[in-house]
Design a protein around this motif. Sequence first.
Motif, mmCIF file in Angstrom:
data_model
loop_
_atom_site.group_PDB
_atom_site.id
_atom_site.type_symbol
_atom_site.label_atom_id
_atom_site.label_comp_id
_atom_site.label_asym_id
_atom_site.label_seq_id
_atom_site.Cartn_x
_atom_site.Cartn_y
_atom_site.Cartn_z
ATOM 1 N N UNK B 15 43.592 37.245 26.881
ATOM 2 C CA UNK B 15 43.215 35.849 27.085
ATOM 3 C C UNK B 15 44.286 35.156 27.910
ATOM 4 N N UNK B 16 43.877 34.331 28.831
ATOM 5 C CA UNK B 16 44.890 33.566 29.543
ATOM 6 C C UNK B 16 45.513 32.553 28.587
ATOM 7 N N UNK B 105 39.809 38.744 42.699
ATOM 8 C CA UNK B 105 40.105 38.577 41.267
ATOM 9 C C UNK B 105 41.071 37.417 40.998
ATOM 10 N N UNK B 106 41.906 37.115 41.985
ATOM 11 C CA UNK B 106 42.904 36.064 41.772
ATOM 12 C C UNK B 106 42.495 34.742 42.402
ATOM 13 N N UNK B 107 41.211 34.612 42.736
ATOM 14 C CA UNK B 107 40.802 33.432 43.498
ATOM 15 C C UNK B 107 40.628 32.194 42.638
ATOM 16 N N UNK B 108 40.332 32.370 41.382
ATOM 17 C CA UNK B 108 40.006 31.214 40.557
ATOM 18 C C UNK B 108 40.878 31.170 39.314
ATOM 19 N N UNK B 109 40.666 30.098 38.563
ATOM 20 C CA UNK B 109 41.499 29.904 37.389
ATOM 21 C C UNK B 109 41.289 31.021 36.380
ATOM 22 N N UNK B 110 40.045 31.391 36.199
ATOM 23 C CA UNK B 110 39.745 32.527 35.346
ATOM 24 C C UNK B 110 39.750 33.764 36.231
ATOM 25 N N UNK B 111 40.319 34.848 35.743
ATOM 26 C CA UNK B 111 40.325 36.060 36.542
ATOM 27 C C UNK B 111 38.892 36.554 36.726
ATOM 28 N N UNK B 158 44.007 24.061 39.587
ATOM 29 C CA UNK B 158 44.472 24.960 38.549
ATOM 30 C C UNK B 158 44.604 24.247 37.209
#
Lengths: 252, 286, 390
Positions: B15-16, B105-111, B158
């Motif tokens: 989990x982030x 995969x790193x484009x948004x706040x959620x992976x 973000x």
Amino acid sequence: MTVIPEATLSVLPRADGSARYAHAGYTVTASVNGPIEAQRRDEHAFEAHVDVVVRPAAGTGGTRERHLESIIESSLTQLILVKNFPRQLIQIVLQIETTPDNDYVNTKLVQASLNFPIVPSLLQAAVLALISAAVPMRATATASVVAVVSQEGTKRLVVDPSPRDLEQAQSVHVLAFTSHDELLLAESEGDFTVKEWDGVYEAALKICCRPTSTKAGIDVMLDDSEDAAGSDMRQFLRSTVEAKVAADLYWK
Amino acid sequence: MSDRRRINGPVGATIPPVSEDGASREVAGSRGGRSRPPNAIRKMYLKTGVTPSASGSAYLEIETSGRSGVSGLKLSCTVHGPRSLPRSSPFSPHIILSTHVKYAPFATRQRRGYLRDPSERDLGTHLEAALRGAIIADRWPKSGVDIIVSIIEGDQDRETSKTQGDESWDLMNALSGCITVASAALADAGIDCVDTVAGGVAALVSDKGDASPSIVIDPIPSEHDRILAACCIAYLPTRDEVTNLWFKGDLPASDTELYTKLVEKGIQASAKANRVLVECLGETVG
Amino acid sequence: MAAPSLSFSRPVFAKLSPHPYLLRTLAPQPPSDAAASRTNGRAPQEARPVHIHTSSLSHAHGSALVRTGDTTVICGVRGEVLPVANIPQYRPQATQQQQDDGDERADERGGLGRGELKDYDLLVPNIELATGCAPQFLPGVPPTTLAQTLSTRVYSLLHSCRVVDPKSLRIWYTPPTEVGNNMDTEEQQRQQEEADDGDDGPQLVAYWVLYIDLLFVSLDGNPFDAAWAAVMAALRDTKLPAVRWDPDRQAAVLQNNSQPTTTTATAAAAVPGQGKNSIKTTPLPVAGLPVACTAAVFPEKKHGGESMAASAAATVGNRHWILLDPDRSEETLCGETITMVVDCSSGGGGGETRIKSIEKQGGVVLGRELIRGFAGVAEKRWKEVRDAMQ
């Protein structure tokens, strides 16, 4: 754990060629089919396509198996006379049957990292199966794995390291040589210097490329006084094939 | 079922890290309000030829809105083709577009995962519709062209909480960027088009201070309290044609004028983006 | 060759028969006095310059863009939290003190067994080629063998080089007093723990998992070197946010600067973050700087598989060239490749070069002497990449 390798040729009745090879706790069965017709997308106008499939002992293959396949494939393409079979396919399936179990080491089923000690077994099984399938080859190959383990400040070379040795090894090396004493494959990881690698090269060369005794037969002289442990791979390969031929020609 | 063609993470879920006290702090802190006039788009940077081995390619970056922690859009697009269709496919009298939009995969706040999710497929379909109207398709019978857009960084704040559900509004901005960058890549590939098509977004927003909702172009969800409706338009300026229109939101059905106004503003945004596009292509040629 | 009237331009010739074309440029015929070079204009042992940009992505905890020639790759590193409760075969290792001691023992042994990092899959590198970065890599298909092989190689190297210390990925929780759980506070926590009874000491409650995603924007040969440089640059750029474990929510909670920090969290290297209420972050410690250096062997004869007669014959036409940092067209012509990963950063730069990995396959040209010599080439490359990183 077996230190002396064992091999049987032509174990599978339906394949063009096959071999089972057991060494240092690993058992690999290889089957070879070919030259057969290649699929359109694999077809190469001037040479045979060598297709290697590695199947793990449990579960389905992952990225690690793809990597192993690419290593074995690039080595075998050098050995097989691919130019003799344009537009054909030579398929090699390597099934890993057993891997050394060890209570001290946490073995996990799926790991993506490269499993070094299995490479010689895979390569050796593949070469034996290719011989069994009578696929024309430029040379045969022998391989071995050597680890550098540091103990109490001194570094020593361990041939065919156990999983426990690997845990403690500073570096692990896989080297394969053709029967013309050429370096075919060299994979190393860990932390080492050029000098250490040289030592490893010497040790591996000794195992893989000891001059074969021209004497035929089973009574191979293993020089036990040799300090570097490990067997004479080239002699082993030869005697295995000779034994098989002798057995096949028994009726004569 | 784990993907055995990729290196998978731990079996257990990861989990982030969550933010301290949920949404409240974030909203208070990051609401900056709109820093541009309502009818100005953000600055963008467009460059063609980033992937030399492709037939055509382009890279688009839209400036961040001045505050850090808010990312601008970063897109890269490659065009492969036109090339012959595989033998198995049926005869086609015109070129077949296949569009593919994928978030990194790193484009948004959620992976993001590696498999395309429905929203990405959605974007692909919209993009195809927008480009189909611009390409002179019957010049290439029996052929296909692949248009691949990678969203390297999404247009997302973000630090904004997810409560507002602004993910869906981000899709609008992403699509307009995709259209513009794909159009540049098509031109770079030398595929004949009737005109350069560019994307533009207009939105009906309501801010705390204002009594009535207002229309802005190129909205950033985090700059507004609430977005009521938005529309993304792909527009061909010389022909004065709209090739794709995507409308989303909540509008009173009675007020038809609002719809027209929103579309008009969208066209305005698209025309502004087109100017950048034409300028960039002009530089490449000249 | 054809009649003089039917002459091709250089690019056409290069495309029609690449092998003789490259051979001719590498070994110019006697009348021409052109220097031997590759078709791309480089000398055989000349690599493309490296350009590295870091911190350009805002959603990743660390990111880097690496460009060498026409190969461009973006790497994003993102940390997510893995509570130990989610690990199926978790083997608790009593307290922090014991654990650190254990690590030291493991360090002394110098083992390749990486323990936690491998057992719990804390590093997850993946390479995406299906971005249309080259005509043969189109999306919509599963990852190609090349993508899988590259991912595996990066994964293996990450572990065998011990780039990331598992200690820096642990998240601690001290039951009674809520203290910071950053690795920089370990010292204080240890003291605290000594004062307390063993049971009340800090507990290991979660790990950071680093998702390392690589996206190729453009591919023109030598993907591994570029990918590895991107991984290293991104890891060096990675700043993990300071988190506090919340046992009620069973989640890691971000700490931000505006909050009054608890007593022990002061030692954390708080980086002046972006924005007003920035999150406190700590740079991820990265050990060493291994750099990959790849070369391909271009044989005078097309592909090593000579006919039987030729292999027996003398070495006529058996010249070969070692092409450093091959581009895509060269890669298709070369069978044998070598990748050497070296790290010259130990011992303050003046130390002995440590080799971290050798991967040589697909041919028999590179023997012992050439590989030994290649270490020098790799050292030179290491300096170039190091300069680009700074």
